[in-house]
Design an enzyme around this catalytic site. Sequence first.
Site, mmCIF file in Angstrom:
data_model
loop_
_atom_site.group_PDB
_atom_site.id
_atom_site.type_symbol
_atom_site.label_atom_id
_atom_site.label_comp_id
_atom_site.label_asym_id
_atom_site.label_seq_id
_atom_site.Cartn_x
_atom_site.Cartn_y
_atom_site.Cartn_z
ATOM 1 N N ASP A 119 10.010 -2.735 -2.182
ATOM 2 C CA ASP A 119 9.823 -1.297 -1.969
ATOM 3 C C ASP A 119 10.159 -0.557 -3.255
ATOM 4 O O ASP A 119 10.955 -1.040 -4.068
ATOM 5 C CB ASP A 119 10.776 -0.787 -0.876
ATOM 6 C CG ASP A 119 10.356 -1.215 0.522
ATOM 7 O OD1 ASP A 119 9.271 -1.790 0.677
ATOM 8 O OD2 ASP A 119 11.140 -0.964 1.460
ATOM 9 N N ARG A 130 1.466 -2.336 -4.002
ATOM 10 C CA ARG A 130 1.286 -1.531 -2.787
ATOM 11 C C ARG A 130 1.328 -0.075 -3.251
ATOM 12 O O ARG A 130 2.344 0.371 -3.789
ATOM 13 C CB ARG A 130 2.421 -1.777 -1.793
ATOM 14 C CG ARG A 130 2.380 -0.813 -0.609
ATOM 15 C CD ARG A 130 3.752 -0.609 0.057
ATOM 16 N NE ARG A 130 4.365 -1.857 0.430
ATOM 17 C CZ ARG A 130 5.686 -1.985 0.590
ATOM 18 N NH1 ARG A 130 6.518 -0.962 0.414
ATOM 19 N NH2 ARG A 130 6.199 -3.151 0.912
HETATM 20 C C1 FAD Z 1 3.295 0.207 4.465
HETATM 21 C C2 FAD Z 1 4.002 1.347 3.792
HETATM 22 C C3 FAD Z 1 5.034 1.100 2.918
HETATM 23 C C4 FAD Z 1 5.681 2.145 2.268
HETATM 24 N N1 FAD Z 1 6.610 1.873 1.309
HETATM 25 C C5 FAD Z 1 7.122 2.886 0.586
HETATM 26 C C6 FAD Z 1 7.968 2.634 -0.538
HETATM 27 O O1 FAD Z 1 8.249 1.491 -0.899
HETATM 28 N N2 FAD Z 1 8.464 3.709 -1.225
HETATM 29 C C7 FAD Z 1 8.140 4.997 -0.890
HETATM 30 O O2 FAD Z 1 8.577 5.935 -1.582
HETATM 31 N N3 FAD Z 1 7.352 5.257 0.185
HETATM 32 C C8 FAD Z 1 6.841 4.252 0.914
HETATM 33 N N4 FAD Z 1 6.015 4.527 1.967
HETATM 34 C C9 FAD Z 1 5.917 5.920 2.502
HETATM 35 C C10 FAD Z 1 4.879 6.737 1.759
HETATM 36 O O3 FAD Z 1 5.339 7.037 0.457
HETATM 37 C C11 FAD Z 1 4.614 8.070 2.502
HETATM 38 O O4 FAD Z 1 5.802 8.791 2.565
HETATM 39 C C12 FAD Z 1 4.078 7.903 3.921
HETATM 40 O O5 FAD Z 1 3.171 6.839 3.987
HETATM 41 C C13 FAD Z 1 3.338 9.181 4.391
HETATM 42 O O6 FAD Z 1 2.281 9.464 3.551
HETATM 43 P P1 FAD Z 1 0.736 9.147 3.849
HETATM 44 O O7 FAD Z 1 0.226 8.351 2.694
HETATM 45 O O8 FAD Z 1 0.560 8.521 5.151
HETATM 46 O O9 FAD Z 1 0.014 10.537 3.740
HETATM 47 P P2 FAD Z 1 0.280 11.920 4.456
HETATM 48 O O10 FAD Z 1 -0.643 12.875 3.783
HETATM 49 O O11 FAD Z 1 1.721 12.252 4.497
HETATM 50 O O12 FAD Z 1 -0.194 11.671 5.946
HETATM 51 C C14 FAD Z 1 -1.546 11.421 6.321
HETATM 52 C C15 FAD Z 1 -1.613 11.450 7.844
HETATM 53 O O13 FAD Z 1 -0.837 10.354 8.377
HETATM 54 C C16 FAD Z 1 -0.113 10.746 9.523
HETATM 55 N N5 FAD Z 1 1.350 10.676 9.205
HETATM 56 C C17 FAD Z 1 1.899 10.465 7.985
HETATM 57 N N6 FAD Z 1 3.247 10.401 8.084
HETATM 58 C C18 FAD Z 1 3.536 10.587 9.393
HETATM 59 C C19 FAD Z 1 4.759 10.623 10.113
HETATM 60 N N7 FAD Z 1 5.948 10.443 9.515
HETATM 61 N N8 FAD Z 1 4.699 10.825 11.439
HETATM 62 C C20 FAD Z 1 3.516 10.995 12.069
HETATM 63 N N9 FAD Z 1 2.322 10.959 11.435
HETATM 64 C C21 FAD Z 1 2.334 10.762 10.116
HETATM 65 C C22 FAD Z 1 -0.531 12.153 9.833
HETATM 66 O O14 FAD Z 1 -1.647 12.061 10.693
HETATM 67 C C23 FAD Z 1 -0.963 12.692 8.478
HETATM 68 O O15 FAD Z 1 -1.886 13.739 8.573
HETATM 69 C C24 FAD Z 1 5.323 3.494 2.587
HETATM 70 C C25 FAD Z 1 4.271 3.741 3.453
HETATM 71 C C26 FAD Z 1 3.597 2.702 4.042
HETATM 72 C C27 FAD Z 1 2.443 3.007 4.940
#
Ligand code: FAD
Length: 307
Positions: A134, A184
């Site tokens: 991560d 990732r």
């Molecule tokens: C497999 C995976 C591993 C990750 N590892 C890391 C890491 O190592 N370090 C790090 O900093 N971040 C990590 N993240 C988190 C990432 O940085 C984002 O904070 C998170 O994925 C939300 O952003 P999004 O790309 O989905 O886009 P967004 O624009 O935030 O969301 C897009 C859509 O997804 C849905 N959504 C998103 N978040 C939520 C929520 N919390 N609850 C409900 N619906 C939601 C909603 O429908 C939203 O409109 C990881 C995410 C994933 C999927």
Amino acid sequence: MSSSLIGRAWLWVSEKPKIEHLVSQGRLTRRVVDRFIAGRDLEDAVKVIKDLNGRGIGGILDYLGEGVNDPPGAEAAYDAYLAAIKRISETGIDTTVSLKLTQLGLEFDKGACIDHLRKLAAEAEAMGARLEIDIEQSRYVDDTLEVFRLMHADHPTLRLALQSYLRRTPADLETMSDLRPRIRLVKGAYSEPVDIAFYKRSEIDAQYRFLTDWLFENGTDPAIATHDGVLIDHARKLASKQPSGNKSFEIQMLYGIRRDLQEELARTGYRMRVYVPYGSAWYPYLMRRIAERPANLRFFLRALLRN
Ligand SMILES: Cc1cc2nc3c(=O)[nH]c(=O)nc-3n(C[C@H](O)[C@H](O)[C@H](O)COP(=O)(O)OP(=O)(O)OC[C@H]3O[C@@H](n4cnc5c(N)ncnc54)[C@H](O)[C@@H]3O)c2cc1C
């Protein structure tokens, strides 16, 4: 106040120890925790992953914890990850394991952290499992990149997460182009100062597209980790031009978010993995999930008031 400002303010408040005490000691309704966390024990996560596997979706096991600041804490995280790797081999479940370097002691003893990681990577390889790292707050990025490069020579299948909200990420990837790294790509989940990170959604998304293009061209088996359908479509278009089509990349999402989309993508032939957190140190992870969406924040505050 815009929703991104509310999210940032919430992340800041949630990092205050007094708030953690209040929430963790309170009888926070199980529904809020259960939505995003598989359970307290490894077996809870194994059960969730078996269910995902039954629907054609792979797992990413994550033992919750971060910012460990003493050797016994890092040893405990190491033991928990070793147990997870062994359990993968015993059960035959399709899952990777993702860990945070600050769990393994990065903050106070980089050498010990690297030793732990080397042993886990060797064990995982012997058992046919894969590890992912991560990415955490920006203050750990230099060390994390250094550790990744060091490990890459012996463990080229190791995957590293990188964040599109950090202004530095394109330059970081350029310095790794000789490795054709397995990355990732995420948007980024922490509260960072504006000189370090973008926080306008349009800028974060534009950089995400740019980095996706880079990974398809220069990386190995990119993992597009987002629930954002527009960004997933961007990757799908790039994949359609590759010889291995749908299989040329992986899509990753979080447990409890967009299950409909996870299933649809798996059904239509994409390689889908879901990140499954387990353990008792759920507080910071849960706060980040809540900060991402105003609707979650309203749900959470209502649940707190009912307690
Ligand atoms: C497999 C995976 C591993 C990750 N590892 C890391 C890491 O190592 N370090 C790090 O900093 N971040 C990590 N993240 C988190 C990432 O940085 C984002 O904070 C998170 O994925 C939300 O952003 P999004 O790309 O989905 O886009 P967004 O624009 O935030 O969301 C897009 C859509 O997804 C849905 N959504 C998103 N978040 C939520 C929520 N919390 N609850 C409900 N619906 C939601 C909603 O429908 C939203 O409109 C990881 C995410 C994933 C999927």
